[in-house]
Scaffold this motif. Structure first.
Motif, PDB file in Angstrom:
ATOM      1  N   VAL A   1      -2.694   5.634  -8.038  1.00 36.41           N
ATOM      2  CA  VAL A   1      -2.368   4.330  -7.073  1.00 36.41           C
ATOM      3  C   VAL A   1      -2.849   3.277  -7.884  1.00 36.41           C
ATOM      4  N   LEU A   2      -1.637   2.345  -7.385  1.00 37.20           N
ATOM      5  CA  LEU A   2      -1.447   1.300  -8.435  1.00 37.20           C
ATOM      6  C   LEU A   2      -0.501  -0.194  -8.138  1.00 37.20           C
ATOM      7  N   THR A   3      -1.255  -0.794  -8.336  1.00 40.52           N
ATOM      8  CA  THR A   3      -1.026  -2.388  -7.723  1.00 40.52           C
ATOM      9  C   THR A   3      -0.020  -2.466  -8.838  1.00 40.52           C
ATOM     10  N   THR A   4       0.486  -3.362  -8.466  1.00 38.20           N
ATOM     11  CA  THR A   4       1.720  -4.540  -9.545  1.00 38.20           C
ATOM     12  C   THR A   4       2.253  -5.536  -9.025  1.00 38.20           C
ATOM     13  N   PRO A   5       2.328  -6.275  -9.221  1.00 36.65           N
ATOM     14  CA  PRO A   5       3.023  -8.218  -8.789  1.00 36.65           C
ATOM     15  C   PRO A   5       4.590  -7.430  -9.121  1.00 36.65           C
TER      16      PRO A   5
ATOM     17  N   ALA B   1       1.554   9.542  -6.187  1.00 48.19           N
ATOM     18  CA  ALA B   1       1.302   8.593  -5.983  1.00 48.19           C
ATOM     19  C   ALA B   1       1.803   7.307  -5.118  1.00 48.19           C
ATOM     20  N   ARG B   2       0.875   6.151  -5.195  1.00 51.07           N
ATOM     21  CA  ARG B   2       0.928   4.890  -4.036  1.00 51.07           C
ATOM     22  C   ARG B   2       1.241   3.598  -4.590  1.00 51.07           C
ATOM     23  N   VAL B   3       2.415   2.785  -4.573  1.00 48.13           N
ATOM     24  CA  VAL B   3       2.558   1.160  -5.073  1.00 48.13           C
ATOM     25  C   VAL B   3       2.376   0.509  -4.448  1.00 48.13           C
ATOM     26  N   LEU B   4       0.998  -0.219  -4.695  1.00 53.59           N
ATOM     27  CA  LEU B   4       1.247  -1.832  -3.422  1.00 53.59           C
ATOM     28  C   LEU B   4       1.393  -2.602  -3.969  1.00 53.59           C
ATOM     29  N   MET B   5       2.547  -3.372  -4.241  1.00 48.03           N
ATOM     30  CA  MET B   5       3.563  -4.337  -4.436  1.00 48.03           C
ATOM     31  C   MET B   5       3.558  -5.867  -3.618  1.00 48.03           C
ATOM     32  N   THR B   6       3.562  -6.883  -4.746  1.00 48.90           N
ATOM     33  CA  THR B   6       3.417  -7.965  -4.474  1.00 48.90           C
ATOM     34  C   THR B   6       4.616  -8.705  -4.723  1.00 48.90           C
ATOM     35  N   SER B   7       5.210  -9.456  -4.130  1.00 51.92           N
ATOM     36  CA  SER B   7       6.606 -10.693  -4.809  1.00 51.92           C
ATOM     37  C   SER B   7       7.173 -11.187  -4.267  1.00 51.92           C
TER      38      SER B   7
ATOM     39  N   SER C   1       3.136 -15.488  -3.167  1.00 56.09           N
ATOM     40  CA  SER C   1       2.723 -16.560  -3.543  1.00 56.09           C
ATOM     41  C   SER C   1       1.992 -17.193  -3.619  1.00 56.09           C
ATOM     42  N   HIS C   2       2.209 -17.460  -2.075  1.00 58.80           N
ATOM     43  CA  HIS C   2       1.109 -18.940  -1.188  1.00 58.80           C
ATOM     44  C   HIS C   2       0.627 -18.382   0.175  1.00 58.80           C
ATOM     45  N   PRO C   3       0.174 -17.159   0.316  1.00 52.84           N
ATOM     46  CA  PRO C   3      -0.089 -16.344   1.812  1.00 52.84           C
ATOM     47  C   PRO C   3      -1.020 -17.358   2.325  1.00 52.84           C
TER      48      PRO C   3
ATOM     49  N   GLU D   1      -4.063 -17.450   4.533  1.00 52.93           N
ATOM     50  CA  GLU D   1      -5.384 -16.764   4.378  1.00 52.93           C
ATOM     51  C   GLU D   1      -5.188 -14.861   5.674  1.00 52.93           C
ATOM     52  N   SER D   2      -4.886 -15.130   6.784  1.00 50.43           N
ATOM     53  CA  SER D   2      -4.488 -14.035   7.475  1.00 50.43           C
ATOM     54  C   SER D   2      -3.387 -12.791   7.241  1.00 50.43           C
ATOM     55  N   GLN D   3      -2.652 -13.851   6.671  1.00 46.83           N
ATOM     56  CA  GLN D   3      -1.633 -12.968   5.888  1.00 46.83           C
ATOM     57  C   GLN D   3      -2.235 -12.234   4.816  1.00 46.83           C
ATOM     58  N   VAL D   4      -3.180 -12.692   3.676  1.00 42.19           N
ATOM     59  CA  VAL D   4      -4.348 -11.746   3.139  1.00 42.19           C
ATOM     60  C   VAL D   4      -4.627 -10.885   3.649  1.00 42.19           C
ATOM     61  N   LYS D   5      -5.298 -11.540   4.766  1.00 37.86           N
ATOM     62  CA  LYS D   5      -6.381 -10.484   5.962  1.00 37.86           C
ATOM     63  C   LYS D   5      -5.536  -9.027   6.154  1.00 37.86           C
TER      64      LYS D   5
END
Length: 197
Positions: A80-84, A128-134, A175-177, A179-183
């Protein structure tokens, strides 16, 4: 449900990040579900990310953090990988970790090649699973950029050493989610962690 051996790499170089939050949500849920988990945080890993002038025949010795990372890649059944997404790619330190750690004789075999001359992968039998933020929504990443980062990670890095398939979960805009979105995103990561998916 059977349990799995999971390695998690938070691939964000910052000490605090949304990526770290998502990685920890996945980790905690996976542990609670009975999976074996080994966790690595790129921001805490100490290594020279520059491959330097050495070739494969005179590669730099791996620092302790990279040696532990490779050992856990060998041990794991699921990666499992997290990456921006930064400038269309991954952070430099994350790329440096792959440059330094994924070496012949350990992750691919140059003495055993295919008919096309490709070395045999040595990390087969893993998914594998990639959790990607963008900030780029998945549809635009596909339409305008041809999913370049996904192809690099799934085919040219993880797939090259035998880790496949690679599945992606995208979180955007990041970039600016709210709080409800992050949850909601953490709940999604936790759900994946519980299933080791």
């Amino acid at each position: 449900m059977s349990t799995r051996k999971i390695i998690i790499l938070n691939g964000h170089p910052g000490q605090t990040s949304l990526n770290k939050t998502l990685a920890e949500a996945y980790r905690d849920s996976a542990i609670n579900a009975g999976h074996e988990v080994r966790y690595h945080d790129l921001s805490a890993m100490q290594f020279d990310m520059d491959y330097g002038l050495g070739g494969y025949h005179s590669a730099k010795p791996l620092e302790a953090d990279l040696e532990a990372f490779v050992g856990d890649l060998e041990w794991a059944e699921h990666v499992v990988l997290t990456t921006p997404l930064w400038w269309g790619a991954m952070p430099a330190k994350l790329k440096g970790a792959f440059d330094r750690a994924l070496l012949p004789g350990r992750t691919f075999d140059t003495r055993n090649t295919s008919a096309l001359g490709l070395p045999a992968p040595m990390l087969t039998g893993k998914t594998a699973r990639v959790l990607m933020t963008s900030d780029t929504p998945s549809i635009f990443l596909k339409l305008f950029y041809g999913n370049a980062i996904k192809k690099i990670l799934s085919r040219q890095i993880l797939g090259f050493v035998g880790i496949k398939p690679t599945r992606f979960t995208s979180f955007a805009p990041a970039s600016h989610p709210a709080e409800s979105q992050v949850k909601a995103w953490c709940e999604k990561s936790a759900e994946l962690g519980a299933r080791a998916a």
